[in-house]
Design a protein around this motif. Structure first.
Motif, PDB file in Angstrom:
ATOM      1  N   PHE A 116      49.046 114.750 -80.178  1.00 51.33           N
ATOM      2  CA  PHE A 116      48.572 113.752 -79.230  1.00 51.33           C
ATOM      3  C   PHE A 116      49.564 113.686 -78.079  1.00 51.33           C
ATOM      4  CE2 PHE A 116      46.537 112.435 -83.129  1.00 51.33           C
ATOM      5  CZ  PHE A 116      45.323 111.897 -82.734  1.00 51.33           C
ATOM      6  N   ALA A 117      49.062 113.687 -76.842  1.00 51.94           N
ATOM      7  CA  ALA A 117      49.925 113.595 -75.667  1.00 51.94           C
ATOM      8  C   ALA A 117      49.446 112.443 -74.786  1.00 51.94           C
ATOM      9  CB  ALA A 117      49.919 114.900 -74.878  1.00 51.94           C
ATOM     10  N   CYS A 118      50.377 111.546 -74.442  1.00 50.06           N
ATOM     11  CA  CYS A 118      50.053 110.383 -73.617  1.00 50.06           C
ATOM     12  C   CYS A 118      51.091 110.262 -72.508  1.00 50.06           C
ATOM     13  CB  CYS A 118      50.020 109.112 -74.460  1.00 50.06           C
ATOM     14  SG  CYS A 118      49.550 107.644 -73.535  1.00 50.06           S
ATOM     15  N   TYR A 119      50.730 110.722 -71.322  1.00 52.92           N
ATOM     16  CA  TYR A 119      51.625 110.659 -70.163  1.00 52.92           C
ATOM     17  C   TYR A 119      50.879 110.093 -68.959  1.00 52.92           C
ATOM     18  CZ  TYR A 119      55.015 113.330 -72.796  1.00 52.92           C
ATOM     19  OH  TYR A 119      55.915 113.719 -73.742  1.00 52.92           O
ATOM     20  N   GLY A 120      51.648 109.657 -67.975  1.00 54.83           N
ATOM     21  CA  GLY A 120      51.060 109.137 -66.754  1.00 54.83           C
ATOM     22  C   GLY A 120      51.757 107.903 -66.226  1.00 54.83           C
ATOM     23  N   TYR A 192      49.649  99.844 -58.126  1.00 57.17           N
ATOM     24  CA  TYR A 192      49.960 101.045 -58.893  1.00 57.17           C
ATOM     25  C   TYR A 192      48.889 101.331 -59.945  1.00 57.17           C
ATOM     26  CZ  TYR A 192      52.833 104.389 -61.566  1.00 57.17           C
ATOM     27  OH  TYR A 192      53.322 105.511 -62.191  1.00 57.17           O
ATOM     28  N   ASP A 193      48.363 100.279 -60.549  1.00 50.04           N
ATOM     29  CA  ASP A 193      47.365 100.500 -61.604  1.00 50.04           C
ATOM     30  C   ASP A 193      46.047 100.998 -61.038  1.00 50.04           C
ATOM     31  OD1 ASP A 193      46.548 100.272 -64.449  1.00 50.04           O
ATOM     32  OD2 ASP A 193      45.080  98.920 -63.553  1.00 50.04           O
ATOM     33  N   THR A 194      45.500 100.298 -60.064  1.00 44.33           N
ATOM     34  CA  THR A 194      44.147 100.617 -59.591  1.00 44.33           C
ATOM     35  C   THR A 194      44.106 101.846 -58.701  1.00 44.33           C
ATOM     36  OG1 THR A 194      44.447  99.041 -57.771  1.00 44.33           O
ATOM     37  CG2 THR A 194      43.364  98.234 -59.773  1.00 44.33           C
ATOM     38  N   GLU A 195      45.203 102.132 -58.000  1.00 44.18           N
ATOM     39  CA  GLU A 195      45.196 103.255 -57.062  1.00 44.18           C
ATOM     40  C   GLU A 195      45.860 104.511 -57.611  1.00 44.18           C
ATOM     41  OE1 GLU A 195      46.693 102.135 -53.247  1.00 44.18           O
ATOM     42  OE2 GLU A 195      45.397 100.363 -53.083  1.00 44.18           O
ATOM     43  N   ALA A 198      44.664 104.567 -62.487  1.00 43.98           N
ATOM     44  CA  ALA A 198      43.214 104.700 -62.681  1.00 43.98           C
ATOM     45  C   ALA A 198      42.761 106.122 -62.373  1.00 43.98           C
ATOM     46  CB  ALA A 198      42.469 103.700 -61.806  1.00 43.98           C
ATOM     47  N   LYS A 199      43.323 106.721 -61.339  1.00 43.03           N
ATOM     48  CA  LYS A 199      42.973 108.109 -60.987  1.00 43.03           C
ATOM     49  C   LYS A 199      43.480 109.072 -62.054  1.00 43.03           C
ATOM     50  CE  LYS A 199      42.625 107.876 -55.913  1.00 43.03           C
ATOM     51  NZ  LYS A 199      42.677 106.410 -55.728  1.00 43.03           N
ATOM     52  N   TRP A 203      41.005 111.406 -64.426  1.00 43.15           N
ATOM     53  CA  TRP A 203      41.133 112.867 -64.511  1.00 43.15           C
ATOM     54  C   TRP A 203      41.296 113.321 -65.963  1.00 43.15           C
ATOM     55  CZ3 TRP A 203      45.054 116.259 -66.096  1.00 43.15           C
ATOM     56  CH2 TRP A 203      44.801 117.607 -65.816  1.00 43.15           C
ATOM     57  N   ILE A 204      42.084 112.570 -66.755  1.00 40.69           N
ATOM     58  CA  ILE A 204      42.230 112.918 -68.171  1.00 40.69           C
ATOM     59  C   ILE A 204      40.877 112.887 -68.862  1.00 40.69           C
ATOM     60  CG2 ILE A 204      43.130 112.104 -70.398  1.00 40.69           C
ATOM     61  CD1 ILE A 204      45.253 113.506 -68.822  1.00 40.69           C
TER      62      ILE A 204
END
Length: 521
Positions: A116-120, A192-195, A198-199, A203-204
Motif C-alpha cells: 500500500f502506498a499513500c503519498y501526496g 492547499y486542500d481544494t486546489e 484534491a487534484k 489523479w490517483i
C-alpha cells in the motif's frame, strides 16, 4: 464520535457500490472493490507521517486477528516528512526524505506480497498548485508502480487524506496565495486542500483499471464526509488539530475504507485490550523495520534489531511488557564512566584504551529484582585487544572500588564471552559452575561476532541462555541477593577491551519460560 464513523462507513460503502457500476476511471466516485488480490501474506505500508503514526494499520490488524487471520503480517514503513518527489519547502529543517531512496531496500528486505502506498500530503510542499510539482508527484507514483511490479508484488494506491484548514485558520496560521512569506508545513497555503490535494487525489483515483496496479482506495472522501457530518453539530469539529495529522478516530475512517475495499468489515467491536496489545507490537516492529531497511530522515531514534523486535512482540503477546533499556542515542537512564561508555550507531559501547584498575560498570539508574533481560553482545577480538570476559552485574550493590572508581560492584556477575558462568564479586568468587578451574568455554559462543543472551531472574533462580543454548540454571541463597541496578562490565585490565551491546530489552515480573531457548542467533 462512533456514530459519525458509522455514517462515514455507510457513505463509503455507497461510494464503493457506485464505483462497481461506474468503472469509468475518468469519473471516480470513490474506492473500487479490490478483487484481484487478497489482503493476506506479507503486506507493506509505505507513506509519510500519517502512515508512520500507524493507528489505521493497527485497526486493520485488529480486525484481521478478530476474524481468525493469525498469519498475515502488516509491516509499517511510514516515515515522517517523506515524499515520493524529493521536494522540500525552503524552510523545512532538513531535506525531506524521498521514498525512492529506500524503496529498493524495503522491497528486497520485506519481500511483500502486497504494497500500500499513500503519498501526496507533503508532495505539494504546502504551496499553491504548481504543474511542475504535480508532474513530479505523478512521476514519483509511476516510479513506485514500476519498482513494486519489478519486485513481483501487487500495489494498491491510496489517495492522500484531506488537509483540514479550519483549525489553522482559527490560529491565523494560513497564508493567502499572494504573500511575501514562504509557505511551509507550519504556514500552509489556505486552499492547499481544494486546489492541490484534491487534484492529487483525483489523479490517483483515475489510475483505477490499470493492469499494473491491484486497485485504488479513496481515503479522502470518507474523511471529508465525516467532518461535514461532525460540523453539523459542532462548527469546530475536526479530526486533525494541525490540519495534517489525523487523530485515532480519523485513522479509524482510513482503516474502514481499506477494509471495505477488501470486503472485510468487523463483525463486532474490537476489544480495547486486544487493540492496545497490537498497537504496542506494531510500534516495536515499526521502529525496528525502519532501522533495518534504512532511511535518511534525522531525528528518528534507532529501533531494536529486527529479530530482537520480533522476540519483544512475542513477549507482548504472552502478557509481558518489554521495555528498551537504551534509546540508541545517548546514555540517558544510565550511569557510568563517560571516558569508557558511549553510544555509537545505536549501540552501547564499552571501550578502554588506558589501564582499568578495577572493574567498572555502566549501571541502569533504576534498580531491578525479578526480570527478563535480552541483549546482543559482541566482543572486539584482535591481537591488540584483551580476551577478558564481560558480564552483567545483578542483585548486588554498587560501591567505590579501588582507583577512585565510583562505578564498582559487589555481587553476582553473569559472565559471557571467553568465560561463562557466575562470579560473585568480592564475596564468594566463582559460584557457577561450582569448582570450575579456569575459564569456561562454550560451543555456542560466536567469538568476535554477535551473541544473543537471555537472563531470566525469578526469585533466587538465575538462568542464562546464549545463542539458544542454556548456559546455566542456578538457584542461589536468597540472603545473597538484593534489588539493585543492572550493570554492564568492562573488566579491570592493563590491555584495551571493547564490547558492543545492542537490543537491550527488559521485562519486569516475567513469565517462567526462556523465550530464546532453542532459537539460533
Amino acid at each position: 464520535m462512533k456514530s459519525i464513523v458509522s455514517v462515514s462507513l455507510s457513505v463509503l460503502l455507497l461510494l464503493t457500490c457506485s464505483c462497481r457500476e461506474n468503472s469509468d476511471p475518468s469519473q471516480p466516485l470513490g474506492s473500487i472493490q479490490i478483487d484481484s488480490v487478497p489482503l493476506e501474506g506479507t503486506v507493506l505500508f509505505l507513506g509519510d507521517s500519517i502512515t508512520h503514526a500507524g493507528h489505521y494499520i493497527t485497526d486493520i490488524e485488529a480486525v484481521l486477528r478478530a476474524g481468525g487471520d493469525l498469519e498475515t503480517e502488516l509491516i509499517n514503513l511510514g516515515l515522517p516528512s517523506e515524499t515520493c518527489t524529493g521536494l522540500s519547502e525552503p524552510d523545512h529543517p532538513f531535506p525531506r526524505p524521498n521514498v525512492h531512496d529506500r524503496i529498493d531496500s524495503a522491497l528486497e528486505k520485506v519481500k511483500p506480497d502486497l504494497v500500500f502506498a499513500c503519498y501526496g500530503m507533503n508532495d505539494g510542499i504546502y504551496h499553491p498548485f504548481s504543474r511542475d510539482r504535480f508532474a513530479a508527484y505523478q512521476q514519483g507514483i509511476e516510479a513506485i508502480i514500476e519498482k513494486v511490479n519489478a519486485a513481483g508484488a501487487k500495489l494498491v494506491l491510496m489517495t492522500p487524506p484531506p488537509f483540514d484548514p479550519e483549525p489553522l485558520r482559527a490560529k491565523n496560521k494560513l497564508l493567502p496565495a499572494q504573500t511575501d512569506q514562504d509557505f511551509a508545513w507550519f504556514q500552509i497555503y489556505e486552499s492547499y486542500d481544494t486546489e492541490v490535494l484534491a487534484k492529487y487525489a483525483e489523479w490517483i483515483l483515475q489510475q483505477q483499471g490499470r493492469s499494473d496496479i491491484a486497485g485504488v482506495i479513496d481515503l479522502r472522501s470518507p474523511v471529508l464526509e465525516a467532518v461535514e457530518e461532525g460540523r453539523k453539530a459542532d462548527p469546530d469539529f475536526t479530526y486533525s488539530n494541525d490540519g495534517v495529522h489525523l487523530n485515532a478516530e480519523g485513522h479509524e475512517i482510513l482503516s474502514q475504507a481499506i477494509l471495505a475495499a477488501f470486503s472485510k468489515t468487523p463483525e463486532s467491536p474490537i476489544d480495547s485490550e486486544d487493540r492496545s496489545r497490537i498497537a504496542k507490537k506494531q510500534q516495536i516492529l515499526h521502529n525496528a523495520w525502519l532501522s533495518h531497511v534504512g532511511h535518511t530522515r534525522p531525528g528518528v531514534a534507532p529501533g531494536l534489531p529486527l529479530e530482537t523486535a520480533r522476540i519483544a512482540a512475542q513477549l507482548v503477546d504472552s502478557g509481558e511488557n518489554p521495555q528498551k533499556l537504551s534509546n540508541g542515542v545517548d546514555l540517558k537512564n544510565w550511569e557510568g564512566d563517560e571516558s569508557i561508555w558511549t553510544v555509537e550507531d545505536g549501540m552501547i559501547v564499552g571501550r578502554n584504551n588506558e589501564p582499568v584498575p578495577s572493574s567498572t560498570y555502566l549501571f541502569t539508574k533504576k534498580p531491578y529484582r525479578e526480570f527478563r533481560l535480552i541483549f546482543d553482545v559482541k566482543q572486539t577480538v584482535s591481537p591488540d585487544h584483551s580476551t577478558m570476559h564481560s558480564a552483567v552485574a545483578v542483585l548486588g550493590e554498587r560501591f567505590t572500588d579501588k582507583g577512585d572508581n565510583d562505578f564498582g560492584f559487589k555481587g553476582p556477575l553473569l559472565m559471557f564471552c571467553h568465560d561463562w558462568g557466575i562470579w560473585d564479586a568480592y564475596r564468594r568468587n566463582r559460584i557457577e559452575p561450582a569448582g570450575q578451574k579456569g575459564g569456561l568455554r562454550i560451543e555456542a559462543e560466536r567469538k568476535g561476532d554477535w551473541n544473543r543472551c537471555e537472563v531470566l531472574l525469578k526469585g533466587n533462580r538465575i538462568r542464562f541462555v546464549a545463542n539458544g543454548e542454556l548456559v546455566f540454571d542456578f538457584t542461589d541463597d536468597p540472603e545473597m541477593l538484593q534489588k539493585s541496578p543492572i550493570g554492564l562490565q568492562i573488566h579491570s585490565n592493563q590491555r584495551p577491551q571493547e564490547y558492543r551491546f545492542r537490543g537491550l530489552i527488559l521485562c519486569e515480573n516475567p513469565g517462567e519460560e526462556l523465550v530464546t531457548l532453542g532459537q539460533q542467533q
